[in-house]
Structure formats: structure tokens, C-alpha cells
Enzyme design. Structure first.
Site, mmCIF file in Angstrom:
data_model
loop_
_atom_site.group_PDB
_atom_site.id
_atom_site.type_symbol
_atom_site.label_atom_id
_atom_site.label_comp_id
_atom_site.label_asym_id
_atom_site.label_seq_id
_atom_site.Cartn_x
_atom_site.Cartn_y
_atom_site.Cartn_z
ATOM 1 C CD GLU A 184 -7.015 -3.562 -6.790
ATOM 2 O OE1 GLU A 184 -7.975 -3.754 -7.522
ATOM 3 O OE2 GLU A 184 -7.111 -3.467 -5.548
ATOM 4 C CG ASN A 243 -12.725 -6.661 -3.524
ATOM 5 O OD1 ASN A 243 -13.449 -7.129 -2.638
ATOM 6 N ND2 ASN A 243 -11.775 -5.763 -3.279
ATOM 7 C CE LYS A 301 -13.291 -2.532 -3.330
ATOM 8 N NZ LYS A 301 -12.754 -1.207 -3.592
ATOM 9 N N GLY A 330 -12.106 3.076 -6.824
ATOM 10 C CA GLY A 330 -13.372 3.681 -6.414
ATOM 11 C C GLY A 330 -13.469 5.161 -6.717
ATOM 12 C CB SER A 387 -12.020 3.238 -11.867
ATOM 13 O OG SER A 387 -12.150 3.884 -10.611
ATOM 14 C CD GLU A 414 -11.127 -0.726 -0.375
ATOM 15 O OE1 GLU A 414 -11.780 -1.746 -0.101
ATOM 16 O OE2 GLU A 414 -11.291 -0.067 -1.426
ATOM 17 C CG HIS A 447 -8.062 -4.447 -1.510
ATOM 18 N ND1 HIS A 447 -8.421 -3.182 -1.095
ATOM 19 C CD2 HIS A 447 -8.513 -4.579 -2.776
ATOM 20 C CE1 HIS A 447 -9.079 -2.585 -2.089
ATOM 21 N NE2 HIS A 447 -9.140 -3.416 -3.113
#
Ligand code: PGA
Length: 258
Positions: free
Chosen positions: A171, A13, A15, A177, A217, A101, A99
Site C-alpha cells: 500500500e 478495511n 477502518k 484515501g 484508492s 495508519e 497498516h
């Protein structure tokens, strides 16, 4: 419960990273490094503007291209949105939906995740539907409750036939991250729990066939340990997918872990 063999998937991904030129450069470096991969599927999800550059660069290879989001209508007055058939025309085979985010920064709800997933499926795309708890949820012992709610509201809202065509990504938001990977055991525990949710909602057979990617990660140095868990059917990789060498070592790590 014995686990039937499920084909693994490593999905990158990107992003909001990489221009078209950077995308082309990535593929020329990346493809030769993964030419020997046979046992796992490889997916890369660039930003919308680099999708066509990616599909052209990936042509003839085994790398599938995905988008990072999609809208549920086929067309219409929806400024800024992209429809599933547009992604298909641009060469996408996959799309990431829900996702964290998107949930955190853009207000994506369970209902939106379900609608997007259904629309993506009817256009022939393979959705990668994400679920996962925040650190505060984990600390409050609410991991299962949150994952179950997200599972039932998204994948759980599909028909059995639709459900058989999606990938799920677990996730944990605290691992995205942050450099804090969930241990392989933590990930496997939640994957097992999600399989139980799928069994309750659909069937034992469908729960066994469901592929669940772990994300948060994932790096070249932890992929082998994660893939040593039979419950993990691959990985959704953010940061480490941006560099051709590091993403290739994640893919090759998955390939050799089988
Ligand atoms: P990360 O991101 O690998 O950089 O933690 C994973 C993701 O958000 O899909």
C-alpha cells in the site's frame, strides 16, 4: 520467472467506520451481490466492536472476517489491547497488521509488526501484513529501500513455515484515501521487487507462492485494470469497501478479471 496460479483475495478495511447496526445492514445488502463469486476470497475487517455482528451476519457465506490490529500477548495487563485468541473466539480468520495508519499515527514499528504477525499465526489467524512507502520516499527514489526494510523487518522475520501462511499488502501511502491509485504498472513493479526480497530471504518457490494484495484508492472503475496484472493477487480496499454496492463491484471486477 513464470508465475504459479495464486488465489486472489479482496479484503475490505473499514477502518473506524460502522456501528453494529450498520454492519448488519451492509451484510444484508452485500451478500446477495457476491453470491456467484467462486474464484476469489472475500474478507471484511470491521472495527473490533462490530466483529461479532459481522461474523454472525456472514455465517454460511464465503466472506471471512478480519480485525484491523492485534496485540502479541495472549492475555495480561495491557489496557486497551486485544489478544489473538480473543479475535479467533469472536469469529475472525484474518487480521491486518502494520497498516500505514498504525505506523504513522500509533508508532507501530517493524519489531511490533513481526511480533504481532507471529502471535496471530500461532492463534491460527491469517495476517495481512502491510508495507508501503510515503510520497517523500517515492519522490526521493527510496521506494525499494523502504519496502525492503519493512519487508525484512516484518514478513522477513518469520520462519519459512510462518511466512507461507501470511498475505502481504503493498500500500503506497500516497495512494491511500487520496484518490491517487498507483498505476497497475507501478504496483506490479513493486510487487515484483517484493517477490525478489522474498526469494532472497526464503526461496524461489516461496516467493512465487506469496500472495501480494495492492491497496490505495482501489475502486470499482480501476479494479479490472489492476487485476489485469498477474503480479497482483487481489486488493486491500478502504473507502470503496464501506458501501455494499461498490465493494461488490470491486469483488465482481476481480472475479471477472481472471
Ligand atoms: P483506500 O484505503 O482504499 O481508502 O485508499 C486503503 C487502505 O488503507 O487499506
Amino acid at each position: 520467472m513464470s508465475i504459479t496460479k495464486r488465489r486472489r483475495v479482496i479484503a475490505g478495511n473499514w477502518k473506524m467506520f460502522k456501528t453494529q447496526a450498520e454492519t448488519r445492514a451492509f451484510f444484508s445488502a452485500f451478500l446477495p451481490l457476491v453470491s456467484g463469486v467462486r474464484r476469489c476470497d472475500i474478507v471484511i475487517a470491521p472495527p473490533f466492536t462490530a466483529i461479532v455482528a459481522a461474523t454472525e451476519a456472514a455465517r454460511g457465506s464465503k466472506v471471512g472476517i478480519g480485525a484491523q490490529d492485534v496485540f502479541w500477548e495472549k492475555e495480561g495487563a495491557f489496557t486497551g489491547e486485544i489478544a489473538p485468541p480473543m479475535l479467533v473466539e469472536a469469529g475472525c480468520r484474518y487480521v491486518i497488521i502494520g497498516h500505514s495508519e498504525r505506523r504513522q499515527f500509533f508508532g507501530e514499528t517493524e519489531q511490533a509488526v513481526a511480533k504481532k504477525t507471529k502471535a496471530a499465526l500461532s492463534a491460527g489467524l491469517t495476517p495481512i501484513v502491510c508495507v508501503g512507502e510515503l510520497l517523500e520516499h517515492r519522490e526521493a527514489g527510496r521506494t525499494e529501500e523502504i519496502c525492503e526494510t519493512q519487508f525484512l523487518g516484518g514478513p522477513g522475520a518469520l520462519t519459512p513455515e510462518e511466512f507461507s501462511r501470511i498475505l502481504v499488502a503493498y500500500e503506497p501511502v500516497w495512494a491511500i484515501g487520496t484518490g491517487k491509485t498507483a498505476t497497475p504498472e507501478i504496483a506490479a513493479t513493486v510487487h515484483r521487487f517484493l517477490r525478489k526480497c522474498a526469494e532472497k530471504k526464503f526461496s524461489t518457490e516461496q516467493a512465487r507462492a506469496m500472495r501480494i494484495l495492492y491497496g490505495g484508492s482501489v475502486k470499482p472503475d480501476n479494479i479490472q485494470g489492476l487485476m489485469a496484472q498477474e503480479e497482483l493477487d487481489g486488493a486491500l480496499v478502504g473507502g470503496a469497501s464501506l458501501d455494499a454496492k461498490s465493494f461488490a463491484s470491486v469483488v465482481n471486477g476481480c472475479e471477472s478479471a481472471q
